[in-house]
Design a protein around this motif. Structure first.
Motif, PDB file in Angstrom:
ATOM      1  N   PHE B  63       0.827  -1.210   0.000  1.00 45.20           N
ATOM      2  CA  PHE B  63       0.000   0.000   0.000  1.00 45.20           C
ATOM      3  C   PHE B  63       0.857   1.253   0.000  1.00 45.20           C
ATOM      4  O   PHE B  63       0.520   2.247  -0.628  1.00 45.20           O
ATOM      5  CB  PHE B  63      -0.944   0.000   1.207  1.00 45.20           C
ATOM      6  N   LEU B  64       1.971   1.180   0.710  1.00 39.99           N
ATOM      7  CA  LEU B  64       2.877   2.322   0.757  1.00 39.99           C
ATOM      8  C   LEU B  64       3.342   2.684  -0.652  1.00 39.99           C
ATOM      9  O   LEU B  64       3.193   3.821  -1.096  1.00 39.99           O
ATOM     10  CB  LEU B  64       4.078   1.978   1.644  1.00 39.99           C
ATOM     11  N   HIS B  65       3.842   1.683  -1.378  1.00 42.29           N
ATOM     12  CA  HIS B  65       4.366   1.951  -2.720  1.00 42.29           C
ATOM     13  C   HIS B  65       3.260   2.359  -3.683  1.00 42.29           C
ATOM     14  O   HIS B  65       3.414   3.293  -4.463  1.00 42.29           O
ATOM     15  CB  HIS B  65       5.113   0.726  -3.246  1.00 42.29           C
ATOM     16  N   TRP B  66       2.148   1.643  -3.605  1.00 38.64           N
ATOM     17  CA  TRP B  66       1.075   1.966  -4.549  1.00 38.64           C
ATOM     18  C   TRP B  66       0.452   3.335  -4.277  1.00 38.64           C
ATOM     19  O   TRP B  66       0.071   4.038  -5.206  1.00 38.64           O
ATOM     20  CB  TRP B  66      -0.016   0.891  -4.546  1.00 38.64           C
ATOM     21  N   SER B  67       0.340   3.710  -2.996  1.00 35.23           N
ATOM     22  CA  SER B  67      -0.274   5.011  -2.721  1.00 35.23           C
ATOM     23  C   SER B  67       0.603   6.129  -3.269  1.00 35.23           C
ATOM     24  O   SER B  67       0.094   7.102  -3.837  1.00 35.23           O
ATOM     25  CB  SER B  67      -0.536   5.196  -1.230  1.00 35.23           C
ATOM     26  N   VAL B  68       1.918   5.984  -3.135  1.00 35.46           N
ATOM     27  CA  VAL B  68       2.824   6.995  -3.697  1.00 35.46           C
ATOM     28  C   VAL B  68       2.668   7.057  -5.215  1.00 35.46           C
ATOM     29  O   VAL B  68       2.468   8.123  -5.806  1.00 35.46           O
ATOM     30  CB  VAL B  68       4.289   6.668  -3.324  1.00 35.46           C
ATOM     31  N   SER B  69       2.700   5.884  -5.853  1.00 35.02           N
ATOM     32  CA  SER B  69       2.605   5.855  -7.320  1.00 35.02           C
ATOM     33  C   SER B  69       1.268   6.395  -7.812  1.00 35.02           C
ATOM     34  O   SER B  69       1.213   7.155  -8.779  1.00 35.02           O
ATOM     35  CB  SER B  69       2.775   4.425  -7.833  1.00 35.02           C
ATOM     36  N   LEU B  70       0.191   5.992  -7.127  1.00 38.88           N
ATOM     37  CA  LEU B  70      -1.135   6.454  -7.546  1.00 38.88           C
ATOM     38  C   LEU B  70      -1.252   7.962  -7.425  1.00 38.88           C
ATOM     39  O   LEU B  70      -1.801   8.618  -8.315  1.00 38.88           O
ATOM     40  CB  LEU B  70      -2.216   5.797  -6.689  1.00 38.88           C
ATOM     41  N   ALA B  71      -0.715   8.504  -6.326  1.00 35.57           N
ATOM     42  CA  ALA B  71      -0.781   9.953  -6.134  1.00 35.57           C
ATOM     43  C   ALA B  71      -0.021  10.655  -7.256  1.00 35.57           C
ATOM     44  O   ALA B  71      -0.532  11.608  -7.858  1.00 35.57           O
ATOM     45  CB  ALA B  71      -0.201  10.328  -4.770  1.00 35.57           C
TER      46      ALA B  71
END
Lengths: 252, 264
Positions: B63-71
């Motif tokens: 979730f950490l990596h995906w939230s950064v990428s999604l943002a």
């Protein structure tokens, strides 16, 4: 409505010229730091210096070799795969959805896997170049074959044409413009694969130079490499576009 | 000549063979981990990928990596859509703007985008802003060019008719031009999404400390093939789903154009 067809090319040249001029002036009077943004004159000088070194040609040649090999393989394998798909129904059923999937999915995410399989250097770069380049070639060739005029084939058949005649005289000529368009799109994608591969997995080639100059913050040299890649891409895609137009005119 | 059946039902021969191929491949892949024809350390196996997936989701790294990428992706895309549609409409509506800007835009559009990632990292650092800029630059040109083309192809007769019935410039814009250009804009956004996705993944691979691209490279460097494949699968499925969705929307508005699937 006559004036619409006449393109005032000088209007289009104004904007880039003004941008280049302001860029140079702002750097020279000290508003922008040339260390970070370089300037047109500095880029030209850097290009002049770089083109005189053997180092430049070594990297340029490495890129050309990778690009030619990767894209060449993509063309051969891509067209071969398309022929298999057109010829065998079950291959079509099992591979065509996958092909469309690969066309819109960001396959670049598999790059680290190629690194593990093939290690740094040519193999990874060529594989990435070929993989990204191949998919549009196959898709378009298949479309070209499927798009052939059914009526024409029926007419040919009733005049006694065998499957071989139909393949060589109708299907192949019909798919050729599609294949060339696929080659053009593939060439652009293959170039991206080449540069990424070299940036991340090689110490040789234009991409490798780009990340080297980026790491050293040598912006002028970096811009020169960017321009070289741009020219390489434009040469190949415009060349293929020229072939495409010739084929279209030939067909009409 | 038999005609192809309309692909309405799910049980056509085509879909069966298609899914059987995928299934067959997955089974072979799984069997390899016991047969050991290829070292499973290199190619992992479906069950291991699944386990690694559950593991990364549990540890919250996912979730950490995906939230950064999604943002990064969303911010870049939103700016690209806003800027691209507005400037595209201006270029499509006013001939002078188009004459002035077309060559510059085409030049920037044909620029191989990945080559300028190091420059953008120099200018904007290795944080999220540089990826937002990469996404923006990747996505903005197809949107802009398509929006302009969409406005230009609106029948001038309709515009003249609207004018003679007393429509103001803003009414012409919102009631004639924008709806007319809408399918084109959607097509532009679909192209932009593809480019934006590739942009942030590569930029994160090149220089980042968070994000999916970084996670991919990180897993690759320590030979965690299972984790790598899980991240790759999520990226690929995410990208495919998004492009598929926009393709559907596009088809809805351009039924008459959607007969042929060829790449132009």
């Amino acid at each position: 409505m006559v004036s619409r067809s006449r393109k005032p090319w000088f209007l289009g040249a104004i904007v880039p010229a003004v941008i280049l001029l302001f860029w140079e002036v702002f750097v020279d009077i000290g508003v922008l730091n040339p260390f970070f943004v370089s300037s047109p004159v500095r880029i030209v000088l850097a290009a002049h210096d770089q083109l005189a070194t053997a180092e430049f040609y070594r990297h340029f040649l490495a890129s050309i070799v990778s690009y030619a090999t990767g894209f060449g393989l993509a063309a051969v394998l891509g067209i071969f795969l398309a022929l298999l798909i057109v010829r065998f129904k079950y291959i079509e059923y099992s591979l065509e959805p996958l092909l469309w999937f690969c066309y819109s999915a960001p396959l670049i995410a598999l790059f680290p896997l190629f690194m593990i399989f093939l290690g740094p250097g040519y193999p990874t770069v060529i594989t990435l170049t070929g993989l990204l380049g191949m998919i549009p070639i196959t898709i378009n060739t298949v479309t070209g074959f499927k798009n052939a005029d059914r009526g024409l084939i029926r007419v040919a058949r009733s005049f006694g044409a065998g499957p071989r005649d139909i393949f060589w005289k109708i299907l192949l000529p019909n798919s050729l413009p599609f294949t060339v368009a696929g080659l053009r799109i593939g060439a652009g994608r293959a170039l991206i694969g080449l540069v990424i591969g070299e940036m991340l997995a090689s110490s040789l080639g234009l991409g490798a130079r780009i990340s080297y100059y980026g790491n050293k913050i040598r912006t002028s040299d970096l811009f020169v490499e960017v321009m070289v890649v741009l020219l390489l891409g434009l040469t190949v895609t415009q060349g293929l576009r020229f072939v495409e137009r010739k084929l279209e005119r030939h067909r009409d | 000549m038999k005609k192809a059946k309309p692909s309405g039902s799910l049980c056509t021969e085509k879909t069966i063979v298609g899914s059987a191929t995928v299934l067959f491949f997955l089974i072979l892949w799984q069997l390899n981990s016991s047969a050991r024809l290829i070292d499973p350390q290199y190619i992992s196996s479906p069950s291991q990928v699944l386990m690694a997936g559950i593991e990364t989701i549990r540890s919250r790294a996912f979730f950490l990596h995906w939230s950064v990428s999604l943002a990064e992706f969303l911010v870049g895309m939103i700016f690209a859509v806003l800027f691209g549609v507005i400037l595209g409409c201006v270029i499509g509506r006013f001939k002078t703007a188009s004459d002035l800007l077309d060559p510059a835009i085409m030049a920037l559009y044909s620029m191989p985008r990945v080559t300028i990632i190091p420059l953008i990292v120099i200018w904007f650092g290795i944080g999220m802003i540089s990826k937002e800029v990469v996404v923006f630059l990747g996505a903005v040109f197809p949107i802009l060019i398509n929006a302009a083309a969409g406005i230009k192809q609106v029948d001038p007769g309709i515009i003249r008719a609207a004018k003679s019935f007393g429509a103001s410039e803003s009414e012409i814009f919102s009631k004639v031009l924008l709806p007319g250009a809408f399918p084109y804009i959607i097509a532009g956004i679909r192209l932009g999404i593809g480019r934006g996705l590739i942009g942030f993944i590569i930029a994160e691979m090149y220089a980042a400390t968070k994000g999916v691209g970084y996670a991919l490279m990180d897993a690759g460097e320590v030979m965690k093939t299972d984790e790598l494949l899980f991240y790759a699968a999520t990226v690929i499925l995410f990208g495919y789903a998004l492009i598929f969705l926009f393709g559907r929307i596009e088809v809805r508005y351009t039924k008459h154009l959607a007969d042929m699937r060829s790449l132009q």
